[in-house]
Design a protein around this motif. Structure first.
Motif, mmCIF file in Angstrom:
data_model
loop_
_atom_site.group_PDB
_atom_site.id
_atom_site.type_symbol
_atom_site.label_atom_id
_atom_site.label_comp_id
_atom_site.label_asym_id
_atom_site.label_seq_id
_atom_site.Cartn_x
_atom_site.Cartn_y
_atom_site.Cartn_z
ATOM 1 N N ASN A 3 -1.884 -5.959 0.199
ATOM 2 C CA ASN A 3 -1.789 -6.191 -1.240
ATOM 3 C C ASN A 3 -3.157 -6.641 -1.765
ATOM 4 O OD1 ASN A 3 -2.019 -8.912 -0.527
ATOM 5 N ND2 ASN A 3 0.174 -9.301 -0.679
ATOM 6 N N TRP A 4 -3.221 -7.111 -3.007
ATOM 7 C CA TRP A 4 -4.531 -7.388 -3.597
ATOM 8 C C TRP A 4 -4.894 -8.862 -3.627
ATOM 9 C CZ3 TRP A 4 -3.752 -10.298 -8.043
ATOM 10 C CH2 TRP A 4 -2.524 -10.146 -8.697
ATOM 11 N N ALA A 5 -3.998 -9.746 -3.157
ATOM 12 C CA ALA A 5 -4.334 -11.174 -3.209
ATOM 13 C C ALA A 5 -3.798 -11.960 -2.019
ATOM 14 C CB ALA A 5 -3.813 -11.800 -4.506
ATOM 15 N N VAL A 6 -3.222 -11.294 -1.023
ATOM 16 C CA VAL A 6 -2.622 -11.920 0.155
ATOM 17 C C VAL A 6 -1.380 -12.731 -0.211
ATOM 18 C CG1 VAL A 6 -2.958 -13.516 2.101
ATOM 19 C CG2 VAL A 6 -4.806 -11.972 1.436
ATOM 20 N N GLU A 7 -1.457 -13.558 -1.246
ATOM 21 C CA GLU A 7 -0.344 -14.432 -1.608
ATOM 22 C C GLU A 7 0.600 -13.769 -2.604
ATOM 23 O OE1 GLU A 7 -1.590 -17.830 -4.402
ATOM 24 O OE2 GLU A 7 -3.510 -17.128 -3.594
ATOM 25 N N VAL A 8 1.808 -14.303 -2.690
ATOM 26 C CA VAL A 8 2.816 -13.759 -3.587
ATOM 27 C C VAL A 8 2.378 -13.923 -5.044
ATOM 28 C CG1 VAL A 8 4.108 -15.951 -3.613
ATOM 29 C CG2 VAL A 8 5.276 -13.792 -4.185
ATOM 30 N N ARG A 24 0.839 -1.203 0.000
ATOM 31 C CA ARG A 24 0.000 0.000 0.000
ATOM 32 C C ARG A 24 0.874 1.253 0.000
ATOM 33 N NH1 ARG A 24 -4.417 2.778 -1.591
ATOM 34 N NH2 ARG A 24 -4.982 4.415 -0.108
ATOM 35 N N ALA A 25 1.949 1.241 0.773
ATOM 36 C CA ALA A 25 2.871 2.377 0.793
ATOM 37 C C ALA A 25 3.462 2.611 -0.592
ATOM 38 C CB ALA A 25 3.982 2.143 1.810
ATOM 39 N N LYS A 26 3.768 1.529 -1.307
ATOM 40 C CA LYS A 26 4.296 1.665 -2.667
ATOM 41 C C LYS A 26 3.273 2.330 -3.580
ATOM 42 C CE LYS A 26 5.876 -1.037 -6.663
ATOM 43 N NZ LYS A 26 6.885 -0.045 -7.073
ATOM 44 N N PHE A 27 2.003 1.937 -3.450
ATOM 45 C CA PHE A 27 0.976 2.549 -4.292
ATOM 46 C C PHE A 27 0.841 4.034 -3.974
ATOM 47 C CE2 PHE A 27 -3.392 3.931 -5.076
ATOM 48 C CZ PHE A 27 -3.481 3.683 -6.438
ATOM 49 N N LEU A 28 0.865 4.381 -2.705
ATOM 50 C CA LEU A 28 0.745 5.791 -2.325
ATOM 51 C C LEU A 28 1.928 6.599 -2.833
ATOM 52 C CD1 LEU A 28 -0.591 5.382 1.324
ATOM 53 C CD2 LEU A 28 -1.885 6.093 -0.699
ATOM 54 N N ALA A 29 3.087 5.958 -2.951
ATOM 55 C CA ALA A 29 4.275 6.651 -3.458
ATOM 56 C C ALA A 29 4.254 6.764 -4.981
ATOM 57 C CB ALA A 29 5.539 5.926 -3.001
ATOM 58 N N ASP A 30 3.827 5.694 -5.656
ATOM 59 C CA ASP A 30 3.916 5.640 -7.118
ATOM 60 C C ASP A 30 2.648 6.078 -7.836
ATOM 61 O OD1 ASP A 30 6.384 4.549 -6.621
ATOM 62 O OD2 ASP A 30 5.849 2.502 -7.201
ATOM 63 N N HIS A 31 1.502 5.843 -7.231
ATOM 64 C CA HIS A 31 0.195 6.092 -7.871
ATOM 65 C C HIS A 31 0.134 5.428 -9.245
ATOM 66 C CE1 HIS A 31 -1.138 8.831 -4.734
ATOM 67 N NE2 HIS A 31 0.059 9.387 -4.776
ATOM 68 N N ASP A 32 0.541 4.165 -9.285
ATOM 69 C CA ASP A 32 0.602 3.408 -10.533
ATOM 70 C C ASP A 32 -0.256 2.157 -10.404
ATOM 71 O OD1 ASP A 32 1.235 2.067 -12.861
ATOM 72 O OD2 ASP A 32 3.311 1.632 -12.284
ATOM 73 N N ALA A 82 -8.965 -10.966 3.676
ATOM 74 C CA ALA A 82 -9.165 -9.517 3.560
ATOM 75 C C ALA A 82 -8.030 -8.950 2.715
ATOM 76 C CB ALA A 82 -9.185 -8.870 4.934
ATOM 77 N N GLU A 83 -8.384 -8.147 1.720
ATOM 78 C CA GLU A 83 -7.394 -7.665 0.760
ATOM 79 C C GLU A 83 -7.475 -6.153 0.589
ATOM 80 O OE1 GLU A 83 -7.587 -11.746 -1.953
ATOM 81 O OE2 GLU A 83 -8.878 -10.037 -2.453
ATOM 82 N N LEU A 84 -6.390 -5.591 0.078
ATOM 83 C CA LEU A 84 -6.298 -4.153 -0.230
ATOM 84 C C LEU A 84 -6.551 -3.278 0.996
ATOM 85 C CD1 LEU A 84 -8.040 -3.958 -3.740
ATOM 86 C CD2 LEU A 84 -5.615 -3.693 -3.246
ATOM 87 N N LEU A 85 -5.908 -3.632 2.091
ATOM 88 C CA LEU A 85 -6.051 -2.856 3.316
ATOM 89 C C LEU A 85 -4.919 -1.839 3.433
ATOM 90 C CD1 LEU A 85 -7.077 -5.730 5.747
ATOM 91 C CD2 LEU A 85 -8.551 -4.167 4.470
ATOM 92 N N ASP A 86 -5.093 -0.878 4.332
ATOM 93 C CA ASP A 86 -4.106 0.178 4.561
ATOM 94 C C ASP A 86 -3.652 0.113 6.013
ATOM 95 O OD1 ASP A 86 -2.703 2.542 5.042
ATOM 96 O OD2 ASP A 86 -3.917 3.701 3.634
#
Length: 308
Positions: free
Chosen positions: A235-240, A196-204, A265-269
């Motif tokens: 993350n969006w799927a829990v697993e790698v 989630r931190a990566k998404f907030l940094a990249d917005h990609d 539970a997925e896509l948490l912050d």
């Protein structure tokens, strides 16, 4: 570790919870969240500070399109053209979205294999009308109890793990030891990878969804041995992803959901919560995260809370 399809099925048989709570059970491991455990978890509310773990439901989310999109909100009324007695004005809006557009639960009808859902319920029961067994509405009393944050990224000393990084049971043990916290029956375990931190940094969104760090298939045994009730991640799927076996998709989903009956539970912050836990060294808290009662739904958006 690379596994084969047959290995995954054998693992599922070994860890299976089928019949554990009766032949007709549709709730799986949330049965482990007993009233006694909920009452005990209430003692973890020390200051009453609330942390929201759901991501905003708006057009800036990580779903780039295809099967899942970010929520679309439209106004039905805004009050601007209303002429009503006494000057009263009102507004209404509505949302078009997949039930798994943002922070979400996967119900036990979300995935299956060999024509069977969790507990042997027929996979053919999932139709255009929804799921006749194991729908998200079966969790309607809510998912609440002792939450535990396992901050893998912080323990490694990185902002986030790289895509394709598999978290092993040994690493989970190391995080538990470093945080001086226990994981036990009925717990809601939250795995922070920093994604989630990566998404907030990249917005990609496309990059966010292209792969992810996450739990290895071997972590299913770790979760089963501790009788964890729910597992969630940032993350969006829990697993790698990509998965450990190029010949299969979402093997951990299949074992956790279909064989063990575990809600994901997925896509948490966890960013604000992570900082608070690191500051005082306390990584357990009261978790409250009820799903919405979508009858026969295979998932539900959520805005879970951690209360410390």
């Amino acid at each position: 570790m690379t596994t084969s399809i047959s290995d995954m099925r054998e693992l599922g048989r070994r860890l299976s919870n089928w019949g554990r709570w009766g032949a007709g059970d549709e709730r799986g491991t949330t049965n482990l969240i007993t009233p006694e455990r909920v009452a005990a978890a209430a003692a973890l509310i020390r200051t009453g500070t609330i942390f929201e773990l759901g991501i905003p439901l708006d057009g800036d989310g990580p779903q780039p399109g295809g099967n899942r999109i970010n929520p679309i909100r439209l106004m039905a009324e805004n009050g601007q053209e209303q002429v009503l007695p006494g000057g009263f004005k009102w507004a209404d809006d509505y949302v078009f979205m997949p039930l798994q557009a943002g922070s979400q639960y996967d119900s036990l009808s979300h995935v299956h294999y060999d024509d069977q859902l969790y507990n042997g319920h027929p996979g053919t029961g999932v139709t255009v009308k929804g799921a006749d067994k194991c729908g998200i509405h079966t969790q309607a009393k809510g998912i609440a109890g002792r939450g535990v944050l396992l901050d893998v990224a912080r323990t490694r000393g990185v902002e986030w793990l790289e895509a394709g990084t598999a978290i092993t049971p040994d690493e989970l043990d190391a995080v538990v030891a470093a945080q001086d916290v226990e994981v036990g029956p009925g717990d809601i375990v939250l795995i922070r990878t920093g994604w989630r931190a990566k998404f907030l940094a990249d917005h990609d969104p496309a990059g966010f969804m292209a792969g992810e760090p996450g739990l290895s298939l071997s972590c299913a045994t770790w979760l089963r041995e501790r009788d964890v009730a729910v597992v969630g991640s940032d993350n969006w799927a829990v697993e790698v992803m990509p998965g450990e076996n190029p010949g299969a998709l979402f093997e951990l989903h299949m074992v956790l959901i279909r064989d063990m009956g575990m809600t994901l539970a997925e896509l948490l912050d966890f960013e604000e919560l992570s900082a608070a836990c690191a500051a005082d060294g306390l990584y357990d808290f009261f978790y409250a995260g009820p799903p919405l009662q979508f009858t026969r739904g295979v998932g539900s958006p959520i805005n879970p809370l951690a209360i410390r």
